[in-house]
Design a protein around this motif. Structure first.
Motif, PDB file in Angstrom:
ATOM      1  N   MET A  85     110.377  42.533  62.666  1.00 34.82           N
ATOM      2  CA  MET A  85     110.532  42.851  64.066  1.00 34.82           C
ATOM      3  C   MET A  85     110.091  41.640  64.884  1.00 34.82           C
ATOM      4  SD  MET A  85     109.046  46.207  66.041  1.00 34.82           S
ATOM      5  CE  MET A  85     109.518  47.341  64.778  1.00 34.82           C
ATOM      6  N   ASN A  86     110.951  41.116  65.763  1.00 34.78           N
ATOM      7  CA  ASN A  86     110.605  39.927  66.537  1.00 34.78           C
ATOM      8  C   ASN A  86     109.953  40.304  67.865  1.00 34.78           C
ATOM      9  OD1 ASN A  86     112.619  40.567  68.407  1.00 34.78           O
ATOM     10  ND2 ASN A  86     114.136  39.304  67.377  1.00 34.78           N
ATOM     11  N   ALA A  87     109.455  39.296  68.568  1.00 31.34           N
ATOM     12  CA  ALA A  87     108.726  39.519  69.820  1.00 31.34           C
ATOM     13  C   ALA A  87     109.617  40.147  70.882  1.00 31.34           C
ATOM     14  CB  ALA A  87     108.139  38.209  70.318  1.00 31.34           C
ATOM     15  N   LYS A  88     110.884  39.778  70.926  1.00 29.46           N
ATOM     16  CA  LYS A  88     111.798  40.333  71.926  1.00 29.46           C
ATOM     17  C   LYS A  88     111.974  41.834  71.710  1.00 29.46           C
ATOM     18  CE  LYS A  88     115.249  37.893  73.682  1.00 29.46           C
ATOM     19  NZ  LYS A  88     116.523  37.175  73.745  1.00 29.46           N
ATOM     20  N   HIS A  89     112.079  42.235  70.457  1.00 30.80           N
ATOM     21  CA  HIS A  89     112.221  43.648  70.123  1.00 30.80           C
ATOM     22  C   HIS A  89     110.949  44.419  70.491  1.00 30.80           C
ATOM     23  CE1 HIS A  89     113.924  47.077  68.081  1.00 30.80           C
ATOM     24  NE2 HIS A  89     112.822  47.211  67.371  1.00 30.80           N
ATOM     25  N   ILE A  90     109.801  43.854  70.176  1.00 30.06           N
ATOM     26  CA  ILE A  90     108.526  44.493  70.509  1.00 30.06           C
ATOM     27  C   ILE A  90     108.381  44.619  72.022  1.00 30.06           C
ATOM     28  CG2 ILE A  90     106.015  44.219  70.421  1.00 30.06           C
ATOM     29  CD1 ILE A  90     106.434  42.878  67.662  1.00 30.06           C
ATOM     30  N   THR A  91     108.776  43.595  72.767  1.00 32.05           N
ATOM     31  CA  THR A  91     108.707  43.633  74.228  1.00 32.05           C
ATOM     32  C   THR A  91     109.549  44.775  74.776  1.00 32.05           C
ATOM     33  OG1 THR A  91     108.368  41.249  74.316  1.00 32.05           O
ATOM     34  CG2 THR A  91     109.110  42.311  76.334  1.00 32.05           C
ATOM     35  N   ARG A  92     110.751  44.928  74.266  1.00 28.78           N
ATOM     36  CA  ARG A  92     111.620  46.023  74.725  1.00 28.78           C
ATOM     37  C   ARG A  92     111.003  47.379  74.416  1.00 28.78           C
ATOM     38  NH1 ARG A  92     116.876  44.071  72.126  1.00 28.78           N
ATOM     39  NH2 ARG A  92     116.668  41.953  72.818  1.00 28.78           N
ATOM     40  N   ILE A  93     110.413  47.529  73.243  1.00 30.44           N
ATOM     41  CA  ILE A  93     109.788  48.798  72.875  1.00 30.44           C
ATOM     42  C   ILE A  93     108.635  49.109  73.823  1.00 30.44           C
ATOM     43  CG2 ILE A  93     108.388  49.946  71.109  1.00 30.44           C
ATOM     44  CD1 ILE A  93     110.138  48.472  69.011  1.00 30.44           C
ATOM     45  N   ILE A  94     107.758  48.126  74.071  1.00 26.81           N
ATOM     46  CA  ILE A  94     106.611  48.343  74.953  1.00 26.81           C
ATOM     47  C   ILE A  94     107.072  48.663  76.369  1.00 26.81           C
ATOM     48  CG2 ILE A  94     104.640  47.197  76.072  1.00 26.81           C
ATOM     49  CD1 ILE A  94     104.181  45.745  73.403  1.00 26.81           C
ATOM     50  N   THR A  95     108.027  47.905  76.882  1.00 29.70           N
ATOM     51  CA  THR A  95     108.525  48.120  78.239  1.00 29.70           C
ATOM     52  C   THR A  95     109.180  49.487  78.364  1.00 29.70           C
ATOM     53  OG1 THR A  95     108.873  45.738  78.461  1.00 29.70           O
ATOM     54  CG2 THR A  95     109.990  47.155  80.047  1.00 29.70           C
ATOM     55  N   THR A  96     110.004  49.865  77.408  1.00 29.71           N
ATOM     56  CA  THR A  96     110.672  51.159  77.436  1.00 29.71           C
ATOM     57  C   THR A  96     109.664  52.299  77.340  1.00 29.71           C
ATOM     58  OG1 THR A  96     112.628  50.195  76.407  1.00 29.71           O
ATOM     59  CG2 THR A  96     112.425  52.588  76.316  1.00 29.71           C
ATOM     60  N   ALA A  97     108.701  52.173  76.438  1.00 26.11           N
ATOM     61  CA  ALA A  97     107.693  53.219  76.280  1.00 26.11           C
ATOM     62  C   ALA A  97     106.837  53.358  77.538  1.00 26.11           C
ATOM     63  CB  ALA A  97     106.803  52.910  75.072  1.00 26.11           C
ATOM     64  N   LEU A 112      92.827  47.660  78.438  1.00 28.35           N
ATOM     65  CA  LEU A 112      93.324  47.217  77.142  1.00 28.35           C
ATOM     66  C   LEU A 112      94.838  47.227  77.239  1.00 28.35           C
ATOM     67  CD1 LEU A 112      92.833  46.399  74.204  1.00 28.35           C
ATOM     68  CD2 LEU A 112      92.848  48.826  73.623  1.00 28.35           C
ATOM     69  N   GLY A 113      95.461  46.114  76.885  1.00 29.16           N
ATOM     70  CA  GLY A 113      96.899  46.073  77.053  1.00 29.16           C
ATOM     71  C   GLY A 113      97.604  45.089  76.157  1.00 29.16           C
ATOM     72  N   ALA A 114      98.921  45.130  76.264  1.00 30.70           N
ATOM     73  CA  ALA A 114      99.791  44.212  75.545  1.00 30.70           C
ATOM     74  C   ALA A 114     100.436  43.289  76.572  1.00 30.70           C
ATOM     75  CB  ALA A 114     100.869  44.984  74.790  1.00 30.70           C
ATOM     76  N   ALA A 115     100.718  42.064  76.150  1.00 32.18           N
ATOM     77  CA  ALA A 115     101.344  41.099  77.047  1.00 32.18           C
ATOM     78  C   ALA A 115     102.408  40.316  76.294  1.00 32.18           C
ATOM     79  CB  ALA A 115     100.300  40.143  77.604  1.00 32.18           C
ATOM     80  N   ARG A 116     103.484  40.016  77.001  1.00 30.37           N
ATOM     81  CA  ARG A 116     104.501  39.107  76.486  1.00 30.37           C
ATOM     82  C   ARG A 116     104.341  37.812  77.276  1.00 30.37           C
ATOM     83  NH1 ARG A 116     109.085  36.396  77.095  1.00 30.37           N
ATOM     84  NH2 ARG A 116     110.644  36.436  75.445  1.00 30.37           N
ATOM     85  N   TYR A 117     103.938  36.771  76.569  1.00 24.95           N
ATOM     86  CA  TYR A 117     103.649  35.489  77.198  1.00 24.95           C
ATOM     87  C   TYR A 117     104.854  34.561  77.110  1.00 24.95           C
ATOM     88  CZ  TYR A 117      98.857  37.040  76.374  1.00 24.95           C
ATOM     89  OH  TYR A 117      97.695  37.756  76.329  1.00 24.95           O
ATOM     90  N   ASP A 118     105.088  33.801  78.184  1.00 22.80           N
ATOM     91  CA  ASP A 118     106.049  32.708  78.207  1.00 22.80           C
ATOM     92  C   ASP A 118     105.289  31.471  78.649  1.00 22.80           C
ATOM     93  OD1 ASP A 118     108.591  33.927  77.542  1.00 22.80           O
ATOM     94  OD2 ASP A 118     108.376  35.009  79.431  1.00 22.80           O
ATOM     95  N   ARG A 119     105.373  30.423  77.846  1.00 29.44           N
ATOM     96  CA  ARG A 119     104.712  29.164  78.200  1.00 29.44           C
ATOM     97  C   ARG A 119     105.763  28.059  78.176  1.00 29.44           C
ATOM     98  NH1 ARG A 119      98.999  27.435  75.623  1.00 29.44           N
ATOM     99  NH2 ARG A 119      98.093  28.223  77.540  1.00 29.44           N
ATOM    100  N   ASP A 120     105.941  27.417  79.338  1.00 32.52           N
ATOM    101  CA  ASP A 120     106.901  26.319  79.485  1.00 32.52           C
ATOM    102  C   ASP A 120     106.143  25.005  79.505  1.00 32.52           C
ATOM    103  OD1 ASP A 120     109.124  28.048  79.735  1.00 32.52           O
ATOM    104  OD2 ASP A 120     108.619  28.383  81.840  1.00 32.52           O
ATOM    105  N   PHE A 121     106.531  24.092  78.621  1.00 31.75           N
ATOM    106  CA  PHE A 121     105.879  22.793  78.496  1.00 31.75           C
ATOM    107  C   PHE A 121     106.684  21.727  79.225  1.00 31.75           C
ATOM    108  CE2 PHE A 121     104.624  25.327  74.878  1.00 31.75           C
ATOM    109  CZ  PHE A 121     103.246  25.157  74.862  1.00 31.75           C
TER     110      PHE A 121
END
Length: 187
Positions: A1-13, A118-127
């Motif tokens: 399961m990739n991060a994008k899939h996990i993000t969708r699950i968390i957001t939908t839930a 307590l939470g989950a986060a989807r991080y984006d870091r641009d270099f």
């Protein structure tokens, strides 16, 4: 399961939970329940290292959030946080997070309460070197809230963000500490 899939699950839930709670409690008489939104500004501290050089960098931050107070002790919250920009050497990185959190708290006085998060986060870091990375991680925090009125509150918080992406060899740490203050408005 990739991060994008996990993000969708968390957001939908989280979104589904908010809608279910809203419809279930739409006619509740409890003044503690209801939707709210807010904004915080603060400072983020990140640990950086490049070769033998290490330093802590502080940058400004912005947090926008919306939530639902389930009862007088628990709330769920969704938010967007801009953790700011950090630079070491010739490279800089800008970090942002989408958050889904559970808050638990208790009143110390009729106006002042304390809470934990307590939470989950989807991080984006641009270099600045042209690359970017994203990961899923968790965050923890604690704060105080002071009621100015039934609708408006002041809020101050300390939050730790974990598992932030770090491009190999770029010197950016995987954690960030944030101190923030802002306003919360209840509907």
């Amino acid at each position: 399961m990739n991060a994008k899939h996990i993000t969708r699950i968390i957001t939908t839930a989280a979104g589904g939970s908010l809608l279910a709670l809203a419809s279930f409690t739409a006619h509740a008489a409890d003044k503690e329940q209801g939707f709210y939104m807010g904004a915080d500004v603060g400072r983020t501290k990140q640990n950086l290292s490049a070769g033998a050089q290490t330093s802590d960098r502080n940058s400004g931050s912005l947090n926008l959030y919306g939530g639902y107070q389930i009862d007088k002790h628990f709330a769920v919250e969704l938010g967007y946080t801009d953790l700011g920009k950090a630079k070491i050497g010739d490279t800089s990185a800008k970090t942002k997070a989408l958050n889904a959190d559970l808050l638990a708290g208790t009143a110390l006085t009729p106006e002042l309460s304390v809470y934990g998060r307590l939470g989950a986060a989807r991080y984006d870091r641009d270099f600045s070197v042209g690359s970017s990375d994203h990961t899923m991680g968790f965050k923890v925090g604690a704060g105080l809230e002071y009621k100015l009125s039934e609708q408006l509150s002041l809020r101050g918080e300390v939050t730790r963000y974990n598992n932030i992406p770090t491009a190999d060899g770029q010197g950016f740490g995987r954690t960030a500490n944030n101190v923030s203050a802002g306003l919360k408005y209840r509907f």
